[in-house]
Design an enzyme around this catalytic site. Structure first.
Site, PDB file in Angstrom:
ATOM      1  N   ASP A  85       0.553  -1.269   0.142  1.00  0.00           N
ATOM      2  CA  ASP A  85      -0.022   0.059   0.044  1.00  0.00           C
ATOM      3  C   ASP A  85       0.736   1.201  -0.151  1.00  0.00           C
ATOM      4  O   ASP A  85       1.392   1.500   1.006  1.00  0.00           O
ATOM      5  CB  ASP A  85      -0.955   0.024   1.263  1.00  0.00           C
ATOM      6  CG  ASP A  85      -2.038  -1.171   1.173  1.00  0.00           C
ATOM      7  OD1 ASP A  85      -2.047  -1.776   2.200  1.00  0.00           O
ATOM      8  OD2 ASP A  85      -2.627  -0.981   0.005  1.00  0.00           O
ATOM      9  N   HIS A 106      -0.278  -0.807  -4.939  1.00  0.00           N
ATOM     10  CA  HIS A 106      -1.637  -0.225  -4.771  1.00  0.00           C
ATOM     11  C   HIS A 106      -1.291   1.229  -4.497  1.00  0.00           C
ATOM     12  O   HIS A 106      -1.123   1.555  -3.646  1.00  0.00           O
ATOM     13  CB  HIS A 106      -2.521  -0.738  -3.766  1.00  0.00           C
ATOM     14  CG  HIS A 106      -3.730   0.016  -3.666  1.00  0.00           C
ATOM     15  ND1 HIS A 106      -4.759  -0.215  -2.376  1.00  0.00           N
ATOM     16  CD2 HIS A 106      -4.382   0.852  -4.138  1.00  0.00           C
ATOM     17  CE1 HIS A 106      -5.720   0.767  -2.458  1.00  0.00           C
ATOM     18  NE2 HIS A 106      -5.679   1.061  -3.626  1.00  0.00           N
ATOM     19  N   GLY A 120      -6.513   4.560   3.452  1.00  0.00           N
ATOM     20  CA  GLY A 120      -5.751   5.250   3.950  1.00  0.00           C
ATOM     21  C   GLY A 120      -5.244   4.755   5.613  1.00  0.00           C
ATOM     22  O   GLY A 120      -3.859   4.869   5.999  1.00  0.00           O
ATOM     23  N   GLY A 163      -5.204   0.608   7.859  1.00  0.00           N
ATOM     24  CA  GLY A 163      -5.711  -0.671   8.108  1.00  0.00           C
ATOM     25  C   GLY A 163      -6.621  -0.736   9.228  1.00  0.00           C
ATOM     26  O   GLY A 163      -7.007   0.189  10.067  1.00  0.00           O
ATOM     27  N   GLY A 164      -7.260  -1.781   9.645  1.00  0.00           N
ATOM     28  CA  GLY A 164      -8.204  -2.111  10.726  1.00  0.00           C
ATOM     29  C   GLY A 164      -9.446  -1.379  10.629  1.00  0.00           C
ATOM     30  O   GLY A 164      -9.975  -1.079  11.736  1.00  0.00           O
ATOM     31  N   ASP A 217     -10.842  -4.535  -0.904  1.00  0.00           N
ATOM     32  CA  ASP A 217      -9.840  -4.154  -0.204  1.00  0.00           C
ATOM     33  C   ASP A 217     -10.238  -3.439   1.125  1.00  0.00           C
ATOM     34  O   ASP A 217     -10.768  -2.249   1.001  1.00  0.00           O
ATOM     35  CB  ASP A 217      -8.716  -3.469  -0.825  1.00  0.00           C
ATOM     36  CG  ASP A 217      -7.463  -2.944  -0.030  1.00  0.00           C
ATOM     37  OD1 ASP A 217      -6.697  -2.216  -0.466  1.00  0.00           O
ATOM     38  OD2 ASP A 217      -7.536  -3.435   1.068  1.00  0.00           O
ATOM     39  N   GLY A 257      -5.308  -7.019   5.442  1.00  0.00           N
ATOM     40  CA  GLY A 257      -4.241  -6.612   6.397  1.00  0.00           C
ATOM     41  C   GLY A 257      -4.209  -7.338   7.807  1.00  0.00           C
ATOM     42  O   GLY A 257      -3.568  -8.080   8.024  1.00  0.00           O
TER      43      GLY A 257
HETATM   44  C1  DX5 Z   1      -6.259   0.539   3.084  1.00  0.00           C
HETATM   45  C2  DX5 Z   1      -5.330  -0.335   2.493  1.00  0.00           C
HETATM   46  C3  DX5 Z   1      -5.473  -1.614   2.765  1.00  0.00           C
HETATM   47  C4  DX5 Z   1      -5.513  -1.998   4.337  1.00  0.00           C
HETATM   48  C5  DX5 Z   1      -6.475  -3.162   4.683  1.00  0.00           C
HETATM   49  O1  DX5 Z   1      -6.069   2.008   2.556  1.00  0.00           O
HETATM   50  O2  DX5 Z   1      -5.378  -0.250   1.123  1.00  0.00           O
HETATM   51  O3  DX5 Z   1      -5.016  -2.648   1.915  1.00  0.00           O
HETATM   52  O4  DX5 Z   1      -4.032  -2.503   4.342  1.00  0.00           O
HETATM   53  O5  DX5 Z   1      -6.294  -3.182   6.002  1.00  0.00           O
HETATM   54  P1  DX5 Z   1      -7.440  -4.024   6.726  1.00  0.00           P
HETATM   55  O6  DX5 Z   1      -7.604  -5.628   6.110  1.00  0.00           O
HETATM   56  O7  DX5 Z   1      -6.802  -4.208   8.162  1.00  0.00           O
HETATM   57  O8  DX5 Z   1      -8.686  -3.277   6.732  1.00  0.00           O
END
Ligand code: DX5
Length: 226
Positions: A41, A72, A148, A150-151, A181, A203
């Site tokens: 990312d 990405h 922007g 994760g989580g 995603d 993630g």
């Molecule tokens: C967020 C990223 C994702 C993120 C996903 O902007 O593009 O790839 O890492 O994280 P999770 O799976 O924890 O939502």
């Protein structure tokens, strides 16, 4: 009676949630757990309110694994940076429709560098914005969170959007992949697969202190019957 395991769906770990003090080992762990691809990312603090990693990390990860690497690009003016990510070893470069003013040219640029091309849509961006480019791309990424971080929680209203895209691709007999995603875990994985997604970026569901990467990948696959 045993039901056949789904083999047409892939989990694509996002290293955003990995332990960066041992990135090499974290990459090898998902490969050993059967991942055939992973996502990096790239965030610039402008297109999204976070700054993460650049082509240097792609190059480092390329040095420890042979699996497919997705870059990405959550950045403005991606066309300025696409060559660096191609050179660093990304196999699939994903640009956001909202950032690529000349999306067709950006896709041609990626393909011209011998790479696979993907286009991503933020949750509020309608599918109509990619209708003209579908035949040129290898993958469409439906963001199921606002990009922007994760989580975050999965945005359920993205399910009909995924289903409509599936219909559009089937109707036009296009083979490009549908990737999702954000907020993907064992409970949301079956929902997006049922809607038509075939690549699931995850993630925090893969990388966390609560469980091993192998157990996490197995739980995700069990979620959709993989
Ligand atoms: C967020 C990223 C994702 C993120 C996903 O902007 O593009 O790839 O890492 O994280 P999770 O799976 O924890 O939502």
């Amino acid at each position: 009676m045993t039901t056949a395991r789904r083999t047409d769906v892939e989990v694509c770990p996002s290293i955003l949630s990995a332990d960066f003090t041992q990135l090499g080992a974290q990459v090898r762990a998902v490969e050993e757990a059967g991942a055939r691809r992973l996502q990096i990312d790239v965030m610039d603090g402008s297109f999204v309110p976070n700054i993460t990693m650049g082509a240097g990390i792609v190059e480092a990860v390329r040095g420890v694994t042979g699996i497919l690497i997705e870059a990405h690009l959550m950045i403005v003016r991606p066309e300025l940076h696409i060559p660096a990510f191609a050179k660093a070893g990304a196999d699939l470069i994903i640009v956001h429709q909202e950032a690529a003013v000349h999306l067709h040219r950006a896709v041609q640029q990626i393909k011209g560098l011998g790479k696979h091309a993907g286009v991503a849509l933020n949750p509020a961006t309608p599918l109509v914005m990619v209708e003209e480019i579908l035949e040129y791309v290898d993958l469409v990424l439906i963001m199921t969170v606002n990009p922007g971080f994760g989580g975050q929680d999965f945005i359920t209203s993205m399910l009909p959007k995924i289903r409509r895209l599936r219909g559009m691709l089937d109707e036009r007999n296009l083979s490009c992949e549908i990737e999702v995603d954000g907020g993907i875990h064992a409970a949301t994985a079956p929902l997006v697969v049922e809607a038509g997604a075939r690549v699931l970026v995850a993630g925090s569901a893969v990388y966390s202190k609560q469980h091993s990467v192998a157990d996490a990948m197995a739980a995700l696959r069990a979620g959709y019957g993989g």
